[in-house]
Design a protein around this motif. Structure first.
Motif, PDB file in Angstrom:
ATOM      1  N   PHE A 168       5.202   5.285 -15.344  1.00  0.00           N
ATOM      2  CA  PHE A 168       5.014   6.268 -14.281  1.00  0.00           C
ATOM      3  C   PHE A 168       6.207   6.214 -13.333  1.00  0.00           C
ATOM      4  CE2 PHE A 168       0.953   4.944 -15.898  1.00  0.00           C
ATOM      5  CZ  PHE A 168       0.241   6.120 -16.024  1.00  0.00           C
ATOM      6  N   SER A 220       0.648  14.469  -6.590  1.00  0.00           N
ATOM      7  CA  SER A 220       0.181  13.321  -5.801  1.00  0.00           C
ATOM      8  C   SER A 220      -0.443  13.761  -4.485  1.00  0.00           C
ATOM      9  CB  SER A 220       1.343  12.368  -5.535  1.00  0.00           C
ATOM     10  OG  SER A 220       0.939  11.300  -4.702  1.00  0.00           O
ATOM     11  N   VAL A 260       4.370  12.894  -9.436  1.00  0.00           N
ATOM     12  CA  VAL A 260       4.477  11.698 -10.272  1.00  0.00           C
ATOM     13  C   VAL A 260       4.673  12.133 -11.726  1.00  0.00           C
ATOM     14  CG1 VAL A 260       3.282   9.633 -11.102  1.00  0.00           C
ATOM     15  CG2 VAL A 260       3.048  10.347  -8.706  1.00  0.00           C
ATOM     16  N   VAL A 299       7.320   7.234  -9.809  1.00  0.00           N
ATOM     17  CA  VAL A 299       6.638   7.600  -8.567  1.00  0.00           C
ATOM     18  C   VAL A 299       7.655   7.670  -7.422  1.00  0.00           C
ATOM     19  CG1 VAL A 299       4.810   6.992  -6.953  1.00  0.00           C
ATOM     20  CG2 VAL A 299       4.580   6.397  -9.378  1.00  0.00           C
TER      21      VAL A 299
END
Length: 280
Positions: free
Chosen positions: A66, A192, A199, A68
């Motif tokens: 992921f 998000s 993300v 982020v």
């Protein structure tokens, strides 16, 4: 009256016991999960199994990462700078899940539940020119992350729990009764709860089947993603062309050899007409 009251109490008690038994059975079924990531030769790939009633009902193998974005204060403590956290799904993660006739779910937690991944699968039926056709797909992804976790986030502004969700997702579409397999990377965008942040979820080395597993711990026939099929074709095409070219060369040499042998046995006629008087 006492007998009737006792009978009613007995019936009510039986109902309560049945409800408790049903609830306990359901909870136990949801808790029949296993993390078999240690069996994978790929250190980045996880293997999860959900079992109900002693039978495998969902299997998933994949590597997940992921990306982020998050904000930190600039050196002047006035402006904000966007940094990026790369969070990989690690081995030894806690796993939960449940299976249904047309809806199944896989939940994975890691780093003391600072991160959680939820994947929802749906099975659908469609009418086609050839009749009803059933498929399954990944219909929702939810990723919960804690930006106060210090391993991946450094001094994040508004640190705390955030949730990122997919929007109108229809991924990994596969014919019912088959498993989905794809070695190539696939990306899914998640919106998000951290304002104006997206993300990115990156999946690779995927092999998933959330429905209709026939043999315990064994995937059904694979349905490969288009990217893998194209790469496989690109790998085999030069070999096929090489074999065809080799076959053409062999056939050409054989024909030449036969033609040369046939012409060698024929009487040679002189090209110079003056030599005809010496013949016969």
């Amino acid at each position: 009256m006492d007998l009737r009251r006792r009978a009613l109490l007995g019936v009510d008690g039986l109902r309560v016991l049945l409800m408790l038994f049903h609830t306990v059975t359901r909870i136990m079924a949801e808790q029949e999960v296993e993390n078999l990531s240690g069996l994978s030769t790929n250190p980045e790939k996880d293997i999860f199994v959900v079992r109900e009633n002693g039978t495998t009902c969902l299997m998933a193998e994949f590597a997940a990462k992921f990306i982020v974005p998050y904000d930190v204060w600039a050196s002047n403590y006035v402006d904000l700078i966007t940094e990026q956290a790369d969070i990989s799904l690690t081995r030894g993660a806690e796993v939960k899940g449940h299976c249904g006739h047309d809806e199944s779910e896989l939940q994975v937690f890691w780093v003391d539940r600072a991160y959680a991944l939820k994947m929802l699968f749906l099975k659908e039926s469609h009418n086609t020119s050839q009749g009803p056709e059933a498929t399954w797909k990944l219909s929702k992804v939810q990723f919960v992350y804690d930006s106060s976790e210090k391993t991946h986030f450094k001094d994040a502004v508004s640190a705390g729990k955030h949730t990122a969700n997919s929007h109108h997702l229809s991924a990994l579409v596969t014919p019912a009764g088959k498993s989905y397999e794809c070695q190539a990377q696939q990306t899914i965008s998640l919106a998000s709860s951290d304002p104006q942040k997206t993300v990115t979820m990156i999946l690779s080395a995927v092999h998933i089947q959330p429905f209709d597993i026939i043999s315990d711990f064994v995937f059904s026939e694979e349905h490969k993603c288009p990217v893998d099929e194209r790469e496989q074709l690109e790998e085999t095409l030069p070999l096929i062309l090489g074999l065809i070219l080799g076959l053409v060369i062999v056939v050409t040499l054989v024909i030449y050899h036969i033609h040369h042998k046939m012409t060698a046995n024929q009487v040679q006629i002189p090209r110079d007409r003056s030599q005809y008087k010496h013949m016969g």
